[in-house]
Each structure stands twice: as C-alpha cells, then as structure tokens.
Design a protein around this motif. Structure first.
Motif, PDB file in Angstrom:
ATOM      1  N   ARG A 276       0.826  -1.205   0.000  1.00  0.00           N
ATOM      2  CA  ARG A 276       0.000   0.000   0.000  1.00  0.00           C
ATOM      3  C   ARG A 276       0.863   1.258   0.000  1.00  0.00           C
ATOM      4  O   ARG A 276       0.561   2.238  -0.698  1.00  0.00           O
ATOM      5  CB  ARG A 276      -0.917  -0.007   1.227  1.00  0.00           C
ATOM      6  CG  ARG A 276      -1.838   1.201   1.341  1.00  0.00           C
ATOM      7  CD  ARG A 276      -2.768   1.287   0.161  1.00  0.00           C
ATOM      8  NE  ARG A 276      -3.636   2.457   0.240  1.00  0.00           N
ATOM      9  CZ  ARG A 276      -4.467   2.840  -0.720  1.00  0.00           C
ATOM     10  NH1 ARG A 276      -4.536   2.142  -1.840  1.00  0.00           N
ATOM     11  NH2 ARG A 276      -5.221   3.909  -0.587  1.00  0.00           N
ATOM     12  N   MET A 277       1.954   1.239   0.765  1.00  0.00           N
ATOM     13  CA  MET A 277       2.849   2.394   0.825  1.00  0.00           C
ATOM     14  C   MET A 277       3.492   2.658  -0.536  1.00  0.00           C
ATOM     15  O   MET A 277       3.588   3.807  -0.987  1.00  0.00           O
ATOM     16  CB  MET A 277       3.925   2.162   1.887  1.00  0.00           C
ATOM     17  CG  MET A 277       4.973   3.256   1.971  1.00  0.00           C
ATOM     18  SD  MET A 277       4.282   4.868   2.388  1.00  0.00           S
ATOM     19  CE  MET A 277       3.924   4.631   4.130  1.00  0.00           C
ATOM     20  N   ASN A 278       3.927   1.591  -1.212  1.00  0.00           N
ATOM     21  CA  ASN A 278       4.524   1.753  -2.541  1.00  0.00           C
ATOM     22  C   ASN A 278       3.512   2.325  -3.527  1.00  0.00           C
ATOM     23  O   ASN A 278       3.858   3.154  -4.390  1.00  0.00           O
ATOM     24  CB  ASN A 278       5.053   0.416  -3.047  1.00  0.00           C
ATOM     25  CG  ASN A 278       6.251  -0.070  -2.242  1.00  0.00           C
ATOM     26  OD1 ASN A 278       6.988   0.727  -1.666  1.00  0.00           O
ATOM     27  ND2 ASN A 278       6.443  -1.372  -2.188  1.00  0.00           N
ATOM     28  N   TYR A 279       2.251   1.879  -3.409  1.00  0.00           N
ATOM     29  CA  TYR A 279       1.199   2.400  -4.283  1.00  0.00           C
ATOM     30  C   TYR A 279       0.993   3.896  -4.048  1.00  0.00           C
ATOM     31  O   TYR A 279       0.907   4.682  -5.001  1.00  0.00           O
ATOM     32  CB  TYR A 279      -0.100   1.643  -4.025  1.00  0.00           C
ATOM     33  CG  TYR A 279      -1.310   2.248  -4.704  1.00  0.00           C
ATOM     34  CD1 TYR A 279      -1.550   2.031  -6.053  1.00  0.00           C
ATOM     35  CD2 TYR A 279      -2.213   3.041  -3.991  1.00  0.00           C
ATOM     36  CE1 TYR A 279      -2.654   2.587  -6.687  1.00  0.00           C
ATOM     37  CE2 TYR A 279      -3.313   3.599  -4.613  1.00  0.00           C
ATOM     38  CZ  TYR A 279      -3.534   3.373  -5.955  1.00  0.00           C
ATOM     39  OH  TYR A 279      -4.619   3.929  -6.573  1.00  0.00           O
ATOM     40  N   LEU A 280       0.933   4.303  -2.771  1.00  0.00           N
ATOM     41  CA  LEU A 280       0.754   5.714  -2.447  1.00  0.00           C
ATOM     42  C   LEU A 280       1.930   6.541  -2.941  1.00  0.00           C
ATOM     43  O   LEU A 280       1.747   7.627  -3.509  1.00  0.00           O
ATOM     44  CB  LEU A 280       0.579   5.885  -0.936  1.00  0.00           C
ATOM     45  CG  LEU A 280      -0.731   5.364  -0.328  1.00  0.00           C
ATOM     46  CD1 LEU A 280      -0.682   5.485   1.196  1.00  0.00           C
ATOM     47  CD2 LEU A 280      -1.931   6.125  -0.877  1.00  0.00           C
ATOM     48  N   LYS A 281       3.141   6.044  -2.736  1.00  0.00           N
ATOM     49  CA  LYS A 281       4.325   6.785  -3.176  1.00  0.00           C
ATOM     50  C   LYS A 281       4.308   6.976  -4.693  1.00  0.00           C
ATOM     51  O   LYS A 281       4.662   8.048  -5.197  1.00  0.00           O
ATOM     52  CB  LYS A 281       5.594   6.041  -2.751  1.00  0.00           C
ATOM     53  CG  LYS A 281       5.893   6.134  -1.267  1.00  0.00           C
ATOM     54  CD  LYS A 281       7.174   5.389  -0.927  1.00  0.00           C
ATOM     55  CE  LYS A 281       7.508   5.532   0.552  1.00  0.00           C
ATOM     56  NZ  LYS A 281       8.744   4.797   0.910  1.00  0.00           N
ATOM     57  N   ASN A 282       3.906   5.920  -5.412  1.00  0.00           N
ATOM     58  CA  ASN A 282       3.863   6.012  -6.872  1.00  0.00           C
ATOM     59  C   ASN A 282       2.829   7.019  -7.345  1.00  0.00           C
ATOM     60  O   ASN A 282       3.088   7.831  -8.237  1.00  0.00           O
ATOM     61  CB  ASN A 282       3.573   4.631  -7.459  1.00  0.00           C
ATOM     62  CG  ASN A 282       3.512   4.637  -8.976  1.00  0.00           C
ATOM     63  OD1 ASN A 282       2.443   4.767  -9.563  1.00  0.00           O
ATOM     64  ND2 ASN A 282       4.652   4.482  -9.607  1.00  0.00           N
ATOM     65  N   ARG A 283       1.624   6.965  -6.731  1.00  0.00           N
ATOM     66  CA  ARG A 283       0.565   7.887  -7.130  1.00  0.00           C
ATOM     67  C   ARG A 283       0.879   9.328  -6.741  1.00  0.00           C
ATOM     68  O   ARG A 283       0.440  10.267  -7.399  1.00  0.00           O
ATOM     69  CB  ARG A 283      -0.761   7.453  -6.494  1.00  0.00           C
ATOM     70  CG  ARG A 283      -1.283   6.112  -6.972  1.00  0.00           C
ATOM     71  CD  ARG A 283      -1.662   6.139  -8.447  1.00  0.00           C
ATOM     72  NE  ARG A 283      -2.628   7.171  -8.748  1.00  0.00           N
ATOM     73  CZ  ARG A 283      -3.940   7.052  -8.555  1.00  0.00           C
ATOM     74  NH1 ARG A 283      -4.435   5.921  -8.058  1.00  0.00           N
ATOM     75  NH2 ARG A 283      -4.761   8.029  -8.864  1.00  0.00           N
ATOM     76  N   ILE A 284       1.619   9.506  -5.635  1.00  0.00           N
ATOM     77  CA  ILE A 284       1.970  10.858  -5.186  1.00  0.00           C
ATOM     78  C   ILE A 284       3.065  11.451  -6.067  1.00  0.00           C
ATOM     79  O   ILE A 284       2.995  12.614  -6.474  1.00  0.00           O
ATOM     80  CB  ILE A 284       2.416  10.836  -3.704  1.00  0.00           C
ATOM     81  CG1 ILE A 284       1.230  10.489  -2.801  1.00  0.00           C
ATOM     82  CG2 ILE A 284       3.032  12.168  -3.303  1.00  0.00           C
ATOM     83  CD1 ILE A 284       1.623  10.157  -1.375  1.00  0.00           C
ATOM     84  N   SER A 285       4.080  10.661  -6.370  1.00  0.00           N
ATOM     85  CA  SER A 285       5.223  11.175  -7.129  1.00  0.00           C
ATOM     86  C   SER A 285       4.892  11.397  -8.600  1.00  0.00           C
ATOM     87  O   SER A 285       5.465  12.286  -9.242  1.00  0.00           O
ATOM     88  CB  SER A 285       6.408  10.210  -7.007  1.00  0.00           C
ATOM     89  OG  SER A 285       6.064   8.936  -7.532  1.00  0.00           O
ATOM     90  N   LEU A 286       3.967  10.589  -9.155  1.00  0.00           N
ATOM     91  CA  LEU A 286       3.594  10.711 -10.562  1.00  0.00           C
ATOM     92  C   LEU A 286       2.105  10.993 -10.681  1.00  0.00           C
ATOM     93  O   LEU A 286       1.273  10.197 -10.242  1.00  0.00           O
ATOM     94  CB  LEU A 286       3.941   9.430 -11.322  1.00  0.00           C
ATOM     95  CG  LEU A 286       5.434   9.106 -11.465  1.00  0.00           C
ATOM     96  CD1 LEU A 286       5.621   7.734 -12.079  1.00  0.00           C
ATOM     97  CD2 LEU A 286       6.134  10.163 -12.313  1.00  0.00           C
ATOM     98  N   SER A 287       1.754  12.117 -11.268  1.00  0.00           N
ATOM     99  CA  SER A 287       0.356  12.496 -11.469  1.00  0.00           C
ATOM    100  C   SER A 287      -0.150  11.925 -12.795  1.00  0.00           C
ATOM    101  O   SER A 287       0.621  11.704 -13.726  1.00  0.00           O
ATOM    102  CB  SER A 287       0.207  14.009 -11.446  1.00  0.00           C
ATOM    103  OG  SER A 287       0.650  14.542 -10.219  1.00  0.00           O
ATOM    104  N   THR A 288      -1.475  11.714 -12.875  1.00  0.00           N
ATOM    105  CA  THR A 288      -2.082  11.058 -14.032  1.00  0.00           C
ATOM    106  C   THR A 288      -3.060  11.995 -14.726  1.00  0.00           C
ATOM    107  O   THR A 288      -3.885  12.637 -14.071  1.00  0.00           O
ATOM    108  CB  THR A 288      -2.831   9.783 -13.591  1.00  0.00           C
ATOM    109  OG1 THR A 288      -1.928   8.933 -12.883  1.00  0.00           O
ATOM    110  CG2 THR A 288      -3.372   9.035 -14.795  1.00  0.00           C
ATOM    111  N   LEU A 289      -2.975  12.042 -16.062  1.00  0.00           N
ATOM    112  CA  LEU A 289      -3.907  12.820 -16.869  1.00  0.00           C
ATOM    113  C   LEU A 289      -4.426  11.936 -18.005  1.00  0.00           C
ATOM    114  O   LEU A 289      -3.653  11.415 -18.802  1.00  0.00           O
ATOM    115  CB  LEU A 289      -3.234  14.065 -17.445  1.00  0.00           C
ATOM    116  CG  LEU A 289      -4.140  14.977 -18.282  1.00  0.00           C
ATOM    117  CD1 LEU A 289      -5.240  15.585 -17.413  1.00  0.00           C
ATOM    118  CD2 LEU A 289      -3.327  16.081 -18.957  1.00  0.00           C
ATOM    119  N   ASN A 290      -5.754  11.760 -18.066  1.00  0.00           N
ATOM    120  CA  ASN A 290      -6.402  11.017 -19.140  1.00  0.00           C
ATOM    121  C   ASN A 290      -6.830  12.008 -20.227  1.00  0.00           C
ATOM    122  O   ASN A 290      -7.652  12.892 -19.985  1.00  0.00           O
ATOM    123  CB  ASN A 290      -7.611  10.251 -18.615  1.00  0.00           C
ATOM    124  CG  ASN A 290      -7.226   9.208 -17.582  1.00  0.00           C
ATOM    125  OD1 ASN A 290      -6.344   8.391 -17.814  1.00  0.00           O
ATOM    126  ND2 ASN A 290      -7.873   9.237 -16.425  1.00  0.00           N
TER     127      ASN A 290
END
Length: 277
Positions: A197-211
């Motif tokens: 879960r921590m790795n998932y949060l770190k990934n989503r925080i460090s990289l933003s997503t745009l569709n």
C-alpha cells in the motif's frame, strides 16, 4: 554594680540579635537572587524546546493529482505527436493509448503520467493543442493522514518482528519455536501488505495522471449505393426477425385459427337452420 552588669549583658545580646537579623536578611536576598538566576535559563530552555516542537509539527502534505481532459483538434495524428513530445520533455511516460474510428470522426485516448511538480504545466500545454475543450476535470486528493498511518504501522510491526526474532533465539522448547514462527509469519504478511500500500501511495503521489481524449471531425461522402446496400441488409434482417417472432407465437396463432373456425362453423349452421325454417 550587679544591675549595671546585667544591663550591659542585655544590651550586648540585643545588639548581637540585631546584627544576626541584618545578616540573615542579606543572605535571604542573595539566595532569592541566585534562585531567580537559576530559574531564568531553565525557562529559556523550555521556550526553546517549545519553539523546536512547534517547528517539528509542520508536515509535508501528500497529494495525489489526477485529471481528465476532452477536446476537439484539427489533426489527431499531429496532436498525438505533440502530446508524446510534451510528455517526453516533462520527464513522463504514456501508460495507455487507444484509437477509435467512427462515422464522421476519429478519436484517441491517451493516459499520461508525469512528475507531480510538472502536472499543471502538462495540463496547460495539452489545453493549448485544443480547438475546442469539451470538458476538463482536475482532482487533488490529500492522502497525508493515510500515508502517516501506514508508515507508523509498518514501523511498529517491524519493531514487534524484531522482538519476536530475539525471542526466537532464546526459545528452547519446540512449541515455543512453532508459536513464535507462526506469529512472525502472520506479522510478515501484514508488513508486506502495508508496504504494498505504501509503494502504491508513493507512486501515485510522485507521478500524477492525466487522461487525454481528443477527436477530429471527418466529413464523409453520402455514399448512395452503400446506403442502399445497407438498407436491403437491414430489411432482410427485419424480415428474418419477423418470421422468428411468428414462430415463437405459434400456440397463439393456432388457438386463434381454432376460434375462427368454430365461429365460422357456428354461423354456417345458424344460416342453414334459418333457410330451412
């Protein structure tokens, strides 16, 4: 003579007592000053600790940024190339890419991920490629509380795991060893789940997503013969469905025919009887 000596002794005693009070008073003042001087540094240290504690309270916010943008463009191929160029310049990458051709247009859908500090710049650059923006939605989710909670739980469980490891070294009985190993196994599974879960949060925080969804309108010719062919095909399909519906209603059709037969036969008999009369 004796009385004079007594008076002299009393005078000396009184004078000595007064001198004692004066010295006692001076010592008391000195002690107070020393006590005040001793307390002053401690109060300053308390203030320093308080200021230090207040400075440690500031926490870096953990925010997940994501968004969607839908727009029209003059040339989807050119826009696709421009988007890839922008993403490369901002140090991001393209996650998914899909295209769809439909009557009257071509549509592309691209999912882009860029560093969090470049997200707003990405949105601005992509918006500049649009002829007309149909919709744009940007979300920022604050996950600081969850991040701190997961981080604290991982730390706590690892400390417990270390204690179990120490107990395992000291254990001598088989049942103790098995119990400790079982608890350590459960604890390790919980730690790995939390770390995931921590790795998932770190990934989503460090990289933003745009569709990104963009399309180009294409004017197609009328196509008379193709439309006639399509109309014949649709008519044939409709006839087949009509036959299928009639077959599915066969009990009602047979029942209707029987009722009509009975009614006609009854009318015929009634007509014959009237003629004979």
């Amino acid at each position: 003579m004796f009385e004079r000596n007594i008076f002299t002794v009393k005078t000396l005693m009184l004078f000595s007592f007064i001198i004692f009070l004066v010295f006692a008073s001076c010592n008391s003042d000195d002690n107070r000053n020393n006590l005040s001087a001793d307390l002053t540094p401690s109060q300053k240290s308390v203030e320093n600790l308080s200021n230090q504690g207040s400075s440690n309270i500031s926490i870096e916010r953990k925010v997940i940024k994501e968004g969607n943008i839908h727009f029209e463009t003059d040339d989807v191929s050119k826009t696709q190339t421009e988007i890839k160029k922008i993403v490369s310049e901002l140090g991001g990458y393209i996650g998914n890419e899909n295209s769809f051709n439909y009557e009257g247009g071509i549509e592309y859908t691209i999912t882009v991920r860029v560093p969090e500090d470049k997200f707003n710049l990405l949105v601005d650059k992509i918006s500049s490629l649009a002829v007309k923006i149909d919709s744009k939605n940007i979300n920022a989710s604050d996950v600081t509380e969850e991040y701190i909670d997961v981080e604290a739980r991982i730390k706590t469980k690892k400390e417990i795991e270390a204690r179990y490891a120490e107990l395992l070294k000291k254990a001598s009985r088989v049942d103790e060893i098995l119990n400790i190993e079982r608890e350590m196994g459960n604890l390790r599974a919980e730690i790995e789940s939390l770390e995931g879960r921590m790795n998932y949060l770190k990934n989503r925080i460090s990289l933003s997503t745009l569709n990104i969804t963009f399309y180009e309108k294409v004017s197609a010719p009328f196509g008379f013969f193709s439309k006639v062919k399509q109309a014949l095909h649709n008519g044939w399909q409709a006839l087949l469905w009509f036959i299928i519906i009639l077959i599915s209603l066969w009990p009602f059709i047979i029942l209707t025919l029987i009722i009509l037969f009975v009614i006609l036969k009854y009318k015929k008999k009634k007509k014959l009887a009237k003629n004979y009369s």
